[in-house]
Write a protein that holds these residues in place. Structure first.
Motif, PDB file in Angstrom:
ATOM      1  N   TRP A  25      21.304  -5.819  30.207  1.00  0.00           N
ATOM      2  CA  TRP A  25      22.140  -6.476  29.222  1.00  0.00           C
ATOM      3  C   TRP A  25      23.602  -6.097  29.552  1.00  0.00           C
ATOM      4  O   TRP A  25      23.775  -4.800  29.917  1.00  0.00           O
ATOM      5  N   THR A  26      24.355  -6.798  29.084  1.00  0.00           N
ATOM      6  CA  THR A  26      25.836  -6.634  29.170  1.00  0.00           C
ATOM      7  C   THR A  26      26.063  -5.556  27.798  1.00  0.00           C
ATOM      8  O   THR A  26      25.162  -5.599  26.702  1.00  0.00           O
ATOM      9  N   PRO A  27      27.143  -4.856  27.656  1.00  0.00           N
ATOM     10  CA  PRO A  27      27.426  -4.139  26.413  1.00  0.00           C
ATOM     11  C   PRO A  27      27.520  -4.850  25.293  1.00  0.00           C
ATOM     12  O   PRO A  27      27.007  -4.665  24.311  1.00  0.00           O
ATOM     13  N   ALA A  28      28.093  -6.062  25.440  1.00  0.00           N
ATOM     14  CA  ALA A  28      28.038  -6.918  24.145  1.00  0.00           C
ATOM     15  C   ALA A  28      26.658  -7.356  23.601  1.00  0.00           C
ATOM     16  O   ALA A  28      26.338  -7.415  22.417  1.00  0.00           O
ATOM     17  N   GLN A  29      26.026  -7.781  24.622  1.00  0.00           N
ATOM     18  CA  GLN A  29      24.345  -8.024  24.297  1.00  0.00           C
ATOM     19  C   GLN A  29      23.589  -7.028  23.592  1.00  0.00           C
ATOM     20  O   GLN A  29      22.905  -7.123  22.571  1.00  0.00           O
ATOM     21  N   LEU A  30      23.807  -5.824  24.343  1.00  0.00           N
ATOM     22  CA  LEU A  30      22.972  -4.616  23.715  1.00  0.00           C
ATOM     23  C   LEU A  30      23.523  -4.300  22.388  1.00  0.00           C
ATOM     24  O   LEU A  30      22.837  -3.834  21.679  1.00  0.00           O
ATOM     25  N   SER A  31      24.881  -4.401  22.293  1.00  0.00           N
ATOM     26  CA  SER A  31      25.414  -4.010  20.916  1.00  0.00           C
ATOM     27  C   SER A  31      24.665  -5.238  19.715  1.00  0.00           C
ATOM     28  O   SER A  31      24.458  -4.571  18.464  1.00  0.00           O
ATOM     29  N   THR A  32      24.716  -6.132  20.308  1.00  0.00           N
ATOM     30  CA  THR A  32      24.062  -7.228  19.344  1.00  0.00           C
ATOM     31  C   THR A  32      22.848  -6.896  19.050  1.00  0.00           C
ATOM     32  O   THR A  32      22.300  -7.318  17.922  1.00  0.00           O
ATOM     33  N   ILE A  33      21.917  -6.815  19.981  1.00  0.00           N
ATOM     34  CA  ILE A  33      20.572  -6.242  19.951  1.00  0.00           C
ATOM     35  C   ILE A  33      20.177  -5.194  18.808  1.00  0.00           C
ATOM     36  O   ILE A  33      19.883  -5.076  17.753  1.00  0.00           O
ATOM     37  N   LEU A  34      21.283  -4.282  19.191  1.00  0.00           N
ATOM     38  CA  LEU A  34      20.912  -2.963  18.251  1.00  0.00           C
ATOM     39  C   LEU A  34      21.482  -3.567  16.869  1.00  0.00           C
ATOM     40  O   LEU A  34      20.556  -2.920  15.981  1.00  0.00           O
ATOM     41  N   GLN A  35      22.631  -4.184  16.616  1.00  0.00           N
ATOM     42  CA  GLN A  35      22.992  -4.325  15.239  1.00  0.00           C
ATOM     43  C   GLN A  35      21.725  -5.458  14.505  1.00  0.00           C
ATOM     44  O   GLN A  35      21.776  -5.336  13.222  1.00  0.00           O
ATOM     45  N   ASP A  36      21.312  -6.117  15.346  1.00  0.00           N
ATOM     46  CA  ASP A  36      20.382  -7.046  14.623  1.00  0.00           C
ATOM     47  C   ASP A  36      19.257  -6.349  14.462  1.00  0.00           C
ATOM     48  O   ASP A  36      18.521  -6.770  13.271  1.00  0.00           O
ATOM     49  N   HIS A  37      18.503  -5.584  15.309  1.00  0.00           N
ATOM     50  CA  HIS A  37      17.407  -4.819  14.867  1.00  0.00           C
ATOM     51  C   HIS A  37      17.606  -4.131  13.412  1.00  0.00           C
ATOM     52  O   HIS A  37      16.872  -4.012  12.667  1.00  0.00           O
ATOM     53  N   ILE A  38      18.683  -3.237  13.288  1.00  0.00           N
ATOM     54  CA  ILE A  38      19.089  -2.353  12.444  1.00  0.00           C
ATOM     55  C   ILE A  38      19.323  -3.183  11.051  1.00  0.00           C
ATOM     56  O   ILE A  38      18.501  -2.862   9.968  1.00  0.00           O
ATOM     57  N   ALA A  39      19.838  -4.298  11.140  1.00  0.00           N
ATOM     58  CA  ALA A  39      19.952  -5.173   9.991  1.00  0.00           C
ATOM     59  C   ALA A  39      18.372  -5.786   9.597  1.00  0.00           C
ATOM     60  O   ALA A  39      18.367  -5.941   8.252  1.00  0.00           O
ATOM     61  N   ALA A  40      17.772  -5.835  10.536  1.00  0.00           N
ATOM     62  CA  ALA A  40      16.517  -6.814  10.152  1.00  0.00           C
ATOM     63  C   ALA A  40      15.641  -5.478   9.520  1.00  0.00           C
ATOM     64  O   ALA A  40      15.161  -5.772   8.487  1.00  0.00           O
ATOM     65  N   GLU A  41      15.640  -4.342  10.131  1.00  0.00           N
ATOM     66  CA  GLU A  41      14.602  -3.219   9.562  1.00  0.00           C
ATOM     67  C   GLU A  41      14.990  -2.787   8.353  1.00  0.00           C
ATOM     68  O   GLU A  41      14.348  -2.558   7.489  1.00  0.00           O
ATOM     69  N   ALA A  42      16.293  -2.090   8.564  1.00  0.00           N
ATOM     70  CA  ALA A  42      16.849  -1.471   7.233  1.00  0.00           C
ATOM     71  C   ALA A  42      16.890  -2.491   6.179  1.00  0.00           C
ATOM     72  O   ALA A  42      16.834  -2.247   4.886  1.00  0.00           O
ATOM     73  N   GLY A  43      17.363  -3.681   6.350  1.00  0.00           N
ATOM     74  CA  GLY A  43      17.446  -4.873   5.351  1.00  0.00           C
ATOM     75  C   GLY A  43      16.213  -5.238   4.806  1.00  0.00           C
ATOM     76  O   GLY A  43      15.877  -5.230   3.617  1.00  0.00           O
ATOM     77  N   ARG A  44      15.036  -5.129   5.512  1.00  0.00           N
ATOM     78  CA  ARG A  44      13.736  -5.350   4.941  1.00  0.00           C
ATOM     79  C   ARG A  44      13.371  -4.421   3.939  1.00  0.00           C
ATOM     80  O   ARG A  44      12.857  -4.850   2.969  1.00  0.00           O
ATOM     81  N   TYR A  45      13.560  -2.975   4.245  1.00  0.00           N
ATOM     82  CA  TYR A  45      13.382  -2.141   3.297  1.00  0.00           C
ATOM     83  C   TYR A  45      14.582  -1.660   2.413  1.00  0.00           C
ATOM     84  O   TYR A  45      14.075  -0.422   1.688  1.00  0.00           O
ATOM     85  N   LYS A  46      15.337  -2.534   2.153  1.00  0.00           N
ATOM     86  CA  LYS A  46      16.358  -2.160   1.521  1.00  0.00           C
ATOM     87  C   LYS A  46      16.166  -1.483  -0.057  1.00  0.00           C
ATOM     88  O   LYS A  46      15.460  -2.312  -0.744  1.00  0.00           O
ATOM     89  N   GLY A  47      16.783  -0.531  -0.489  1.00  0.00           N
ATOM     90  CA  GLY A  47      16.359  -0.115  -1.773  1.00  0.00           C
ATOM     91  C   GLY A  47      14.859   0.726  -1.950  1.00  0.00           C
ATOM     92  O   GLY A  47      14.346   1.209  -2.790  1.00  0.00           O
ATOM     93  N   ARG A  48      14.165   0.711  -0.881  1.00  0.00           N
ATOM     94  CA  ARG A  48      12.769   1.410  -0.982  1.00  0.00           C
ATOM     95  C   ARG A  48      12.852   2.409   0.217  1.00  0.00           C
ATOM     96  O   ARG A  48      11.772   3.124   0.125  1.00  0.00           O
ATOM     97  N   ILE A  49      13.686   2.712   0.832  1.00  0.00           N
ATOM     98  CA  ILE A  49      13.713   3.802   1.785  1.00  0.00           C
ATOM     99  C   ILE A  49      14.814   4.709   1.240  1.00  0.00           C
ATOM    100  O   ILE A  49      15.896   4.381   0.979  1.00  0.00           O
ATOM    101  N   ALA A  50      14.286   6.194   0.930  1.00  0.00           N
ATOM    102  CA  ALA A  50      15.121   7.211   0.504  1.00  0.00           C
ATOM    103  C   ALA A  50      16.122   7.702   1.506  1.00  0.00           C
ATOM    104  O   ALA A  50      17.389   7.871   1.494  1.00  0.00           O
ATOM    105  N   ALA A  51      15.742   7.579   2.909  1.00  0.00           N
ATOM    106  CA  ALA A  51      16.477   8.526   4.048  1.00  0.00           C
ATOM    107  C   ALA A  51      16.099   7.571   5.240  1.00  0.00           C
ATOM    108  O   ALA A  51      14.815   7.581   5.302  1.00  0.00           O
ATOM    109  N   TRP A  52      16.972   7.527   6.119  1.00  0.00           N
ATOM    110  CA  TRP A  52      16.601   6.904   7.676  1.00  0.00           C
ATOM    111  C   TRP A  52      17.239   8.018   8.585  1.00  0.00           C
ATOM    112  O   TRP A  52      18.284   8.425   8.599  1.00  0.00           O
ATOM    113  N   ASP A  53      15.961   8.239   9.529  1.00  0.00           N
ATOM    114  CA  ASP A  53      16.588   8.894  10.633  1.00  0.00           C
ATOM    115  C   ASP A  53      17.230   7.803  11.577  1.00  0.00           C
ATOM    116  O   ASP A  53      16.384   7.182  12.226  1.00  0.00           O
TER     117      ASP A  53
END
Length: 458
Positions: free
Chosen positions: A132-160
């Motif tokens: 992965w280029t840095p730009a690709q890796l950054s996009t992958i990471l941002q997309d994953h966080i958006a998908a997972e944290a976004g799915r449980y928005k308001g239902r998770i008290a704290a994230w590691d």
């Protein structure tokens, strides 16, 4: 705290198990194996603290689910929210196990601690082995966080959010994230997590940072820097995977210095492993270690609580990773509370019924299989602190269950009362050992779990 969410939710007892909910191996034992008079979650809530456990979503039924729901006011999915579990191929998600934990918590009035969004380990092959280029890796990471944290928005008290970013000497760990994006992957991950779920508390979590040392000081300096830069960071997780007798003397001091930065602190993965076999002396030391950790958290206002990494030895990661070590959790493999459990309860201000000092032996009843007209039951007698000879286990069936066969014990039934005594070859339970016997029985309509009383034959 940044958000207005209370640190704990209203706690309460789950109803007693009846009928088919007794299918799992529910623990009830001799007087020596009783849990605290008040569940840990209620004791913790009274002090404004959380008490939690990592849980396996596949096991949240029967005894395991009953204890998890009764004793804890927060749960952490053990592996179900890690990257390889939720995104096994890029853009394709498996939410089932994580959803189970979130649903269980909602049903039991519990918080959920999300674990974990960014880690060097347990990443899927497509990610770990990609170029992965840095730009690709950054996009992958941002997309994953958006998908997972976004799915449980308001239902998770704290994230590691970021897990284990440091080496033992305080340098940054070499990982796909650090190597590809530099140290600012941490700040970016926190920022993206805040955008995905503005109400969740955001943590950095690591191990061997419980006391004041090079690694914890590096974490301290990072958190201070992030706060100075305005990066969203709400807390620090101290994993606390400890070795018997090795609780850092500077634990409370370390918790306090992080709190003084204006962040919360959580003990996130506590266990205390010992070299096997377990003995009475080791269990006593383990209880002292658990109490020392809980006491340190109770003493600091911004220590939000303690989570154990699995509450039963039957579900602990330790034996698979540390050869010759185990018995690291507050419950034994038969779901009997150990001295460590009672030490936690005591630290939280509770009164307990600890193991009888005269025998140190407990009996745990479980249903291991059940079908339309019958079931197989098992009783495990365990001793710690003294041996037991010529044992006898008695209980009363509450719904017309009838014994049809027994093994490794001589069992009789009179009306609803059952008496089982040792066979000729297993009459002595050694200190640190156990004896198991089993039986088949019929049932109809319901199969409530009885209370077993353990004693000696005349």
């Amino acid at each position: 705290m940044r958000s207005t969410r209370p640190r704990f939710l209203r706690s309460g007892l789950v109803s007693a198990l009846t009928g088919l909910t007794a299918l799992g191996a529910l623990l009830f034992a001799a007087p020596g194996a009783q849990a605290a008079d008040t569940p840990l979650r209620d004791l913790a809530a009274a002090k404004g603290k959380l008490i939690g456990s990592a849980v396996n979503p596949a096991k949240l039924t029967g005894t395991y689910g009953d204890i998890a729901g009764r004793e804890f006011n927060t749960v952490t999915p053990d592996n179900a929210m890690k990257w390889e579990s939720v995104e096994p191929s890029r853009g394709t998600y498996n939410w089932g196990p994580a959803d189970q934990v979130v649903a269980f918590a909602a049903a039991h009035g519990q918080q959920v601690r999300g674990h974990t969004l960014v880690w060097h380990s347990q990443n899927p092959g497509w990610l770990a082995n990609g170029s992965w280029t840095p730009a690709q890796l950054s996009t992958i990471l941002q997309d994953h966080i958006a998908a997972e944290a976004g799915r449980y928005k308001g239902r998770i008290a704290a994230w590691d959010v970021v897990n284990e970013p440091f080496n033992e000497d305080g340098t940054y760990r070499s990982s796909i994230w650090y190597n590809g994006l530099g140290q600012d992957y941490i700040a970016n991950a926190l920022t993206w997590a805040r955008a995905a779920d503005p109400s969740a508390e955001l943590y950095i979590n690591d191990y061997n940072v419980e006391g004041v040392n090079a690694k914890s000081t590096a974490l301290y300096n990072l958190v201070r820097s992030l706060k100075q830069r305005g990066v969203p960071i709400d807390g620090v997780g101290l994993q606390a995977h400890l070795i018997l007798g090795q609780v850092p003397a500077t634990l409370q001091q370390n918790i306090q210095r992080f709190a003084d930065l204006g962040v919360d602190v959580a003990i996130t993965e506590l266990d205390v492993r010992m070299q096997l076999p377990s003995t009475s002396a080791k269990l006593t030391q383990q209880a002292a270690d658990y109490k020392a950790v809980a006491d340190a958290c109770v003493a600091v206002a911004r220590c939000v609580g303690v989570t154990v990494w699995g509450f039963t030895d039957s579900d602990s990661w330790v034996p698979d990773v540390f050869s010759g070590y185990g018995a690291a959790t507050p419950y034994d493999e038969a779901f009997a509370p150990k001295p460590a459990y009672h030490a936690i309860a005591g630290s939280l201000g509770g009164t307990t019924t600890p193991p009888d000092p005269g025998t140190g032996c407990t009996a745990a009843y479980s249903v291991v299989n059940q079908w339309n007209s019958g079931f197989t039951g098992q009783v495990r007698i365990s001793c710690a602190g003294a041996a037991l000879s010529s044992w006898k286990a008695t209980w009363t069936f509450g719904a017309g269950q009838t014994l049809t066969q027994a093994w490794n014990a001589d069992c009789t039934q009179s009306g609803a009362a059952v008496t089982c005594t040792n066979a000729s070859y297993n009459g002595t339970v050694p200190d640190g050992g156990s004896v198991t016997f089993g039986f088949n029985a019929s049932w109809n309509g319901s199969n409530p779990v009885p209370v077993v009383t353990l004693g000696r034959t005349p």
